[in-house]
Design a protein around this motif. Structure first.
Motif, short mmCIF file in Angstrom:
data_model
loop_
_atom_site.label_atom_id
_atom_site.label_comp_id
_atom_site.label_asym_id
_atom_site.label_seq_id
_atom_site.Cartn_x
_atom_site.Cartn_y
_atom_site.Cartn_z
N HIS A 294 4.31 3.08 -4.83
CA HIS A 294 3.56 3.57 -5.99
C HIS A 294 4.36 3.52 -7.28
N GLN A 295 5.62 3.17 -7.18
CA GLN A 295 6.46 3.05 -8.36
C GLN A 295 6.41 1.61 -8.86
N LYS B 98 0.82 -1.22 0.00
CA LYS B 98 0.00 0.00 0.00
C LYS B 98 0.85 1.27 0.00
N GLU C 65 -3.41 1.88 -8.75
CA GLU C 65 -3.71 2.56 -7.48
C GLU C 65 -4.97 1.98 -6.84
N LEU D 188 -3.99 -1.23 -5.25
CA LEU D 188 -3.18 -1.00 -4.05
C LEU D 188 -4.01 -0.53 -2.87
N SER D 189 -5.12 0.14 -3.13
CA SER D 189 -5.96 0.61 -2.04
C SER D 189 -6.95 -0.47 -1.60
N ALA E 86 -2.17 3.74 -14.48
CA ALA E 86 -1.82 4.04 -13.08
C ALA E 86 -3.04 4.03 -12.17
N ALA E 87 -4.18 4.51 -12.65
CA ALA E 87 -5.39 4.55 -11.81
C ALA E 87 -5.84 3.14 -11.42
#
Length: 162
Positions: free
Chosen positions: A34-35, A31, A131, A134-135, A127-128
């Motif tokens: 982000h890379q 979490k 993300e 990841l959330s 990327a969205a």
């Protein structure tokens, strides 16, 4: 001979927790990353530890079964509850975590699994989408449940309450 089997059982438990601890650490760290390259490195690290975790889990299980027969523990309830809890937590973790890791691997453009078949890497998702993945799940809860069940299994093996 019984003591040697139990020693093997305990050593394989340590090996399992050491190898599996890598995947736990990765799950808790995801979490915060982000890379894509760092995500790939984390998931690769988790992937490398899986074989050791699986082999040690099988040895742990077999040594426990053999030790149970050597001391006639199978007539006791604690060993059955321990075995059931081990099977339960293995299934819950495999179904709850592995599919998520594979979706994330696919999204970041790393090789991933469908069933037991390895799929080649493909272009990373937007990327969205990464993300959003990841959330997703909170692995702290699963970690606490896994540790709690482990503590119960250790209690049952040490104190043999029934």
């Amino acid at each position: 001979m019984y003591r040697w089997i139990i020693l093997l059982h305990v050593i394989s438990a340590f090996a399992f927790f050491m190898a599996h601890g890598i995947s736990i650490a990765v799950a808790l760290r995801l979490k915060h990353e982000h890379q894509i390259e760092r995500l790939r490195a984390l998931l690769e690290l988790s992937d490398v530890s899986k074989l050791t975790a699986r082999i040690s889990l099988v040895v742990l299980l077999l040594a426990g079964i053999v030790g149970g027969f050597m001391s006639s523990w199978w007539r006791m309830g604690w060993i059955w509850v321990s075995l059931a809890l081990l099977v339960l937590i293995t299934i819950v973790m495999a179904r709850g975590v592995s599919p998520y890791f594979n979706r994330l691997r696919k999204a970041i453009g790393s090789p991933y699994l469908i069933g037991m078949k390895r799929q080649p890497a493909q272009e990373p998702s937007p990327a969205a989408e990464i993300e959003a993945l990841l959330s997703g799940p909170n692995f702290m809860g699963m970690t606490i449940i896994g540790m709690g069940i482990t503590v119960v299994i250790i209690y049952l093996m040490m104190f043999k309450p029934f």
